[in-house]
Motif scaffolding. Structure first.
Motif, PDB file in Angstrom:
ATOM      1  N   VAL A   1       0.846  -1.199   0.000  1.00 52.20           N
ATOM      2  CA  VAL A   1       0.000   0.000   0.000  1.00 52.20           C
ATOM      3  C   VAL A   1       0.876   1.242   0.000  1.00 52.20           C
ATOM      4  CG1 VAL A   1      -1.737   1.288   1.289  1.00 52.20           C
ATOM      5  CG2 VAL A   1      -1.849  -1.202   1.198  1.00 52.20           C
ATOM      6  N   ILE A   2       0.530   2.209  -0.850  1.00 46.24           N
ATOM      7  CA  ILE A   2       1.282   3.464  -0.878  1.00 46.24           C
ATOM      8  C   ILE A   2       0.352   4.640  -0.592  1.00 46.24           C
ATOM      9  CG2 ILE A   2       3.084   2.630  -2.436  1.00 46.24           C
ATOM     10  CD1 ILE A   2       1.680   4.220  -4.657  1.00 46.24           C
ATOM     11  N   PRO A   3       0.814   5.590   0.210  1.00 52.22           N
ATOM     12  CA  PRO A   3       0.048   6.806   0.458  1.00 52.22           C
ATOM     13  C   PRO A   3       0.302   7.822  -0.648  1.00 52.22           C
ATOM     14  CG  PRO A   3       1.995   6.777   1.830  1.00 52.22           C
ATOM     15  CD  PRO A   3       2.005   5.495   1.040  1.00 52.22           C
ATOM     16  N   ILE A   4      -0.745   8.521  -1.054  1.00 54.80           N
ATOM     17  CA  ILE A   4      -0.618   9.510  -2.123  1.00 54.80           C
ATOM     18  C   ILE A   4      -1.267  10.823  -1.683  1.00 54.80           C
ATOM     19  CG2 ILE A   4      -1.240  10.101  -4.505  1.00 54.80           C
ATOM     20  CD1 ILE A   4      -1.286   7.063  -5.067  1.00 54.80           C
ATOM     21  N   GLN A   5      -0.535  11.907  -1.872  1.00 57.37           N
ATOM     22  CA  GLN A   5      -1.049  13.250  -1.627  1.00 57.37           C
ATOM     23  C   GLN A   5      -1.528  13.809  -2.956  1.00 57.37           C
ATOM     24  OE1 GLN A   5      -1.056  15.096   1.409  1.00 57.37           O
ATOM     25  NE2 GLN A   5      -2.335  16.437   0.202  1.00 57.37           N
ATOM     26  N   SER A   6      -2.753  14.265  -3.012  1.00 61.76           N
ATOM     27  CA  SER A   6      -3.330  14.845  -4.225  1.00 61.76           C
ATOM     28  C   SER A   6      -3.341  16.363  -4.112  1.00 61.76           C
ATOM     29  CB  SER A   6      -4.760  14.331  -4.401  1.00 61.76           C
ATOM     30  OG  SER A   6      -5.428  15.041  -5.421  1.00 61.76           O
ATOM     31  N   LYS A   7      -2.862  17.014  -5.148  1.00 65.57           N
ATOM     32  CA  LYS A   7      -2.956  18.470  -5.253  1.00 65.57           C
ATOM     33  C   LYS A   7      -3.596  18.766  -6.598  1.00 65.57           C
ATOM     34  CE  LYS A   7      -1.032  19.651  -1.401  1.00 65.57           C
ATOM     35  NZ  LYS A   7      -1.831  20.244  -0.339  1.00 65.57           N
ATOM     36  N   ALA A   8      -4.803  19.291  -6.562  1.00 63.08           N
ATOM     37  CA  ALA A   8      -5.553  19.560  -7.790  1.00 63.08           C
ATOM     38  C   ALA A   8      -5.624  21.060  -8.050  1.00 63.08           C
ATOM     39  CB  ALA A   8      -6.961  18.984  -7.672  1.00 63.08           C
ATOM     40  N   LEU A   9      -5.390  21.416  -9.293  1.00 63.65           N
ATOM     41  CA  LEU A   9      -5.404  22.819  -9.703  1.00 63.65           C
ATOM     42  C   LEU A   9      -6.302  22.982 -10.917  1.00 63.65           C
ATOM     43  CD1 LEU A   9      -1.539  23.294  -9.553  1.00 63.65           C
ATOM     44  CD2 LEU A   9      -3.170  24.037  -7.819  1.00 63.65           C
ATOM     45  N   SER A  10      -7.037  24.072 -10.975  1.00 66.75           N
ATOM     46  CA  SER A  10      -7.880  24.323 -12.144  1.00 66.75           C
ATOM     47  C   SER A  10      -7.049  24.881 -13.306  1.00 66.75           C
ATOM     48  CB  SER A  10      -9.022  25.277 -11.795  1.00 66.75           C
ATOM     49  OG  SER A  10      -8.511  26.487 -11.294  1.00 66.75           O
ATOM     50  N   ARG A  11      -5.932  25.491 -12.985  1.00 66.34           N
ATOM     51  CA  ARG A  11      -5.038  26.046 -14.010  1.00 66.34           C
ATOM     52  C   ARG A  11      -3.600  25.948 -13.526  1.00 66.34           C
ATOM     53  NH1 ARG A  11      -3.550  30.768 -11.833  1.00 66.34           N
ATOM     54  NH2 ARG A  11      -4.982  31.787 -10.417  1.00 66.34           N
ATOM     55  N   ARG A  12      -2.673  26.233 -14.413  1.00 71.32           N
ATOM     56  CA  ARG A  12      -1.243  26.174 -14.084  1.00 71.32           C
ATOM     57  C   ARG A  12      -0.921  27.174 -12.980  1.00 71.32           C
ATOM     58  NH1 ARG A  12       3.892  28.306 -15.919  1.00 71.32           N
ATOM     59  NH2 ARG A  12       5.364  26.581 -16.219  1.00 71.32           N
ATOM     60  N   ALA A  13      -0.368  26.665 -11.876  1.00 67.50           N
ATOM     61  CA  ALA A  13      -0.033  27.515 -10.737  1.00 67.50           C
ATOM     62  C   ALA A  13       0.953  26.779  -9.836  1.00 67.50           C
ATOM     63  CB  ALA A  13      -1.301  27.864  -9.951  1.00 67.50           C
ATOM     64  N   ALA A  14       1.520  27.513  -8.910  1.00 72.43           N
ATOM     65  CA  ALA A  14       2.397  26.907  -7.907  1.00 72.43           C
ATOM     66  C   ALA A  14       1.547  26.163  -6.880  1.00 72.43           C
ATOM     67  CB  ALA A  14       3.226  27.988  -7.222  1.00 72.43           C
ATOM     68  N   VAL A  15       2.110  25.104  -6.310  1.00 68.22           N
ATOM     69  CA  VAL A  15       1.433  24.314  -5.281  1.00 68.22           C
ATOM     70  C   VAL A  15       1.951  24.781  -3.918  1.00 68.22           C
ATOM     71  CG1 VAL A  15       1.134  21.995  -4.329  1.00 68.22           C
ATOM     72  CG2 VAL A  15       1.210  22.328  -6.813  1.00 68.22           C
ATOM     73  N   PRO A  16       1.049  25.224  -3.033  1.00 68.50           N
ATOM     74  CA  PRO A  16       1.495  25.637  -1.699  1.00 68.50           C
ATOM     75  C   PRO A  16       1.884  24.426  -0.847  1.00 68.50           C
ATOM     76  CG  PRO A  16      -0.896  25.761  -1.847  1.00 68.50           C
ATOM     77  CD  PRO A  16      -0.389  25.378  -3.215  1.00 68.50           C
ATOM     78  N   LEU A  17       2.994  24.552  -0.113  1.00 69.15           N
ATOM     79  CA  LEU A  17       3.508  23.441   0.696  1.00 69.15           C
ATOM     80  C   LEU A  17       3.575  23.766   2.184  1.00 69.15           C
ATOM     81  CD1 LEU A  17       6.470  22.378  -1.636  1.00 69.15           C
ATOM     82  CD2 LEU A  17       4.173  21.368  -1.517  1.00 69.15           C
ATOM     83  N   GLY A  18       3.168  24.959   2.583  1.00 67.86           N
ATOM     84  CA  GLY A  18       3.238  25.341   3.990  1.00 67.86           C
ATOM     85  C   GLY A  18       4.586  25.943   4.340  1.00 67.86           C
ATOM     86  N   THR A  19       4.820  26.084   5.645  1.00 68.64           N
ATOM     87  CA  THR A  19       6.043  26.755   6.095  1.00 68.64           C
ATOM     88  C   THR A  19       7.094  25.794   6.657  1.00 68.64           C
ATOM     89  OG1 THR A  19       5.036  27.132   8.259  1.00 68.64           O
ATOM     90  CG2 THR A  19       4.849  28.917   6.627  1.00 68.64           C
ATOM     91  N   ASP A  20       6.788  24.495   6.684  1.00 73.21           N
ATOM     92  CA  ASP A  20       7.716  23.518   7.250  1.00 73.21           C
ATOM     93  C   ASP A  20       7.686  22.238   6.415  1.00 73.21           C
ATOM     94  OD1 ASP A  20       9.263  21.822   8.787  1.00 73.21           O
ATOM     95  OD2 ASP A  20       8.033  22.003  10.598  1.00 73.21           O
ATOM     96  N   LEU A  21       8.713  22.038   5.596  1.00 69.22           N
ATOM     97  CA  LEU A  21       8.745  20.864   4.717  1.00 69.22           C
ATOM     98  C   LEU A  21       8.805  19.544   5.490  1.00 69.22           C
ATOM     99  CD1 LEU A  21      11.141  22.013   1.840  1.00 69.22           C
ATOM    100  CD2 LEU A  21       8.638  21.950   1.842  1.00 69.22           C
ATOM    101  N   SER A  22       9.248  19.574   6.723  1.00 67.67           N
ATOM    102  CA  SER A  22       9.316  18.331   7.504  1.00 67.67           C
ATOM    103  C   SER A  22       7.915  17.821   7.874  1.00 67.67           C
ATOM    104  CB  SER A  22      10.160  18.529   8.764  1.00 67.67           C
ATOM    105  OG  SER A  22       9.495  19.378   9.679  1.00 67.67           O
ATOM    106  N   ARG A  23       6.909  18.652   7.705  1.00 71.93           N
ATOM    107  CA  ARG A  23       5.535  18.232   8.004  1.00 71.93           C
ATOM    108  C   ARG A  23       4.875  17.503   6.830  1.00 71.93           C
ATOM    109  NH1 ARG A  23       2.151  22.551  11.146  1.00 71.93           N
ATOM    110  NH2 ARG A  23       0.978  20.645  11.469  1.00 71.93           N
ATOM    111  N   LEU A  24       5.511  17.532   5.662  1.00 75.66           N
ATOM    112  CA  LEU A  24       4.973  16.825   4.504  1.00 75.66           C
ATOM    113  C   LEU A  24       5.185  15.331   4.724  1.00 75.66           C
ATOM    114  CD1 LEU A  24       6.323  19.080   1.615  1.00 75.66           C
ATOM    115  CD2 LEU A  24       4.183  19.300   2.907  1.00 75.66           C
ATOM    116  N   ARG A  25       4.164  14.517   4.455  1.00 71.91           N
ATOM    117  CA  ARG A  25       4.230  13.127   4.840  1.00 71.91           C
ATOM    118  C   ARG A  25       4.171  12.123   3.701  1.00 71.91           C
ATOM    119  NH1 ARG A  25       2.879  12.804  10.484  1.00 71.91           N
ATOM    120  NH2 ARG A  25       2.250  14.837  11.220  1.00 71.91           N
ATOM    121  N   SER A  26       3.209  12.225   2.846  1.00 74.26           N
ATOM    122  CA  SER A  26       2.949  11.162   1.869  1.00 74.26           C
ATOM    123  C   SER A  26       4.140  10.918   0.965  1.00 74.26           C
ATOM    124  CB  SER A  26       1.726  11.501   1.028  1.00 74.26           C
ATOM    125  OG  SER A  26       0.592  11.609   1.859  1.00 74.26           O
ATOM    126  N   ARG A  27       4.445   9.642   0.750  1.00 73.33           N
ATOM    127  CA  ARG A  27       5.610   9.245  -0.047  1.00 73.33           C
ATOM    128  C   ARG A  27       5.481   9.648  -1.512  1.00 73.33           C
ATOM    129  NH1 ARG A  27       6.347   3.278   0.610  1.00 73.33           N
ATOM    130  NH2 ARG A  27       5.578   3.005  -1.478  1.00 73.33           N
TER     131      ARG A  27
END
Length: 127
Positions: free
Chosen positions: A44-70
């Motif tokens: 089983v693999i975890p997946i983070q989905s980021k959906a955009l209606s148009r081309r744009a930057a993806v916000p990641l928050g202020t602390d990259l160590s909090r990002l989890r999904s492989r």
């Protein structure tokens, strides 16, 4: 609605490719969905989905160590008839991120950094 459209597009793409897919509760911390190949339920693999209606930057928050999904899948044009997905590992998301200058110091994944041929519709990378 854009987030749901992207999430269910990813589920559709993976199902077509022989994966069992289970979305999580929206706004839950961590992965947006879990996927397992039909021939190996234990992979089983975890997946983070980021959906955009148009081309744009993806916000990641202020602390990259909090990002989890492989694995991360960014869906561009999620509300369109033919969305495009970019498949990146967590390490790639972190390595390709940029940080704001000044107050807040938020991290972003710029479109030029995820819109690369090696990530485009690269479902084969998920293992």
């Amino acid at each position: 609605m854009t987030g749901n459209a992207g999430l269910f597009h990813i589920a559709w793409e993976l199902t077509r490719r022989g994966w069992n897919v289970m979305p999580t509760v929206r706004n839950a911390r961590g992965a947006d969905l879990y996927a397992a190949p039909l021939d190996d339920e234990e992979a089983v693999i975890p997946i983070q989905s980021k959906a955009l209606s148009r081309r744009a930057a993806v916000p990641l928050g202020t602390d990259l160590s909090r990002l989890r999904s492989r694995w991360w899948v960014i869906t561009l044009g999620a509300n369109d008839d033919d969305p495009t997905c970019f498949v990146l590992s967590l390490e790639e998301v972190k390595d390709l991120s940029t940080q704001d200058k000044g107050k807040g110091r938020a991290y972003w994944l710029e479109a030029k950094n995820y819109e690369k041929p090696e990530f485009r519709e690269a479902w084969h990378r998920l293992v």
